[in-house]
Design an enzyme around this catalytic site. Sequence first.
Site, short mmCIF file in Angstrom:
data_model
loop_
_atom_site.label_atom_id
_atom_site.label_comp_id
_atom_site.label_asym_id
_atom_site.label_seq_id
_atom_site.Cartn_x
_atom_site.Cartn_y
_atom_site.Cartn_z
N PRO A 2 52.60 69.43 39.92
CG PRO A 2 54.09 68.81 41.73
CD PRO A 2 53.13 68.45 40.68
CD GLU A 3 54.08 69.83 33.69
OE1 GLU A 3 54.58 70.43 32.74
OE2 GLU A 3 53.21 69.10 33.41
#
Length: 271
Positions: A2-3
Amino acid sequence: MPELPEVEVTRLSFAERIHGASVIGVRMGKPLRWPLGCEPASLVGTTVGPIARRGKYLWMPLGSGGLLMHLGMSGSLAFGPQALPAGAHDHFDLITTLGTLRLTDPRRFGAVVWSAGLAQDPAAKLLAGLGVEPFDAAFTGEYLYRALHRRRVAVKLALLSGSIVVGAGNIYACEALFRAGIDPRTRGDRVSRARCERLALAVRETLAEALTLGGSTLRDFRDAHGMSGAFQLQARVYDRAGMPCMVCATPIRRIVQGQRSSYFCPTCQRR
DNA sequence: AAGTGGACCTGCTAGC
DNA sequence: TGCTAGCAGGTCCACT
């Protein structure tokens, strides 16, 4: 995983489907980064409002307050019509009339925190100090220049800190610096206005491209099969140490900055 | 105020 | 084949 692109893709994948649902149960697994901050049963009967994103946080309005969620390093959210049996890494289930939202997070760096209103409780503190959104009109080359101008740390670390602009994690920070032709070790206050313009553009382009392609990143790419490969962002430098630069064939270098890996092309990227 | 390093926790992989 | 060390997409906090 997750970015910012992955978090936004996650949000888009369930926001509309869960909107308006009523909570009918909560199941907790192992502790996450922070305690929930309320009695789980107190969420029952509340109604889910429109899901929003701020940086890599998701905000779910719920009754008089809401839940602030973060995926940490290894978290993912899934929303399905029925609750499947919980696995070892499923640490939070929000069971609603429209389906169950489940946080799976092996490393448990993620979090779900109740907030009475994002005004002054502990959850609010998490959002305080976050930089501008990369797709906000306020994120310009001039803004970046002014912010970097006061920083003596390496530009890569300044990007990663999230206090100037949110959303670019280790992979996308490396990729954006490559696109902008800037050596990640360059001190913030040594990046010219012109290069800040390019960098702001590069950050936005990198994140936007990843977003359009479905937000997947590299490790997932290796694990994925078949057509999912078509949806991956092709990394130019990340995790390519020793391999030839796609532009000039110079071997990509890996260095450590702030205890994290940075990858760059010593020819294409200059101080 | 800005910069530095440690902490949180588990799974996977490269290397012996 | 099996064990171990090292590494991983985040970010808060205490300390200088």
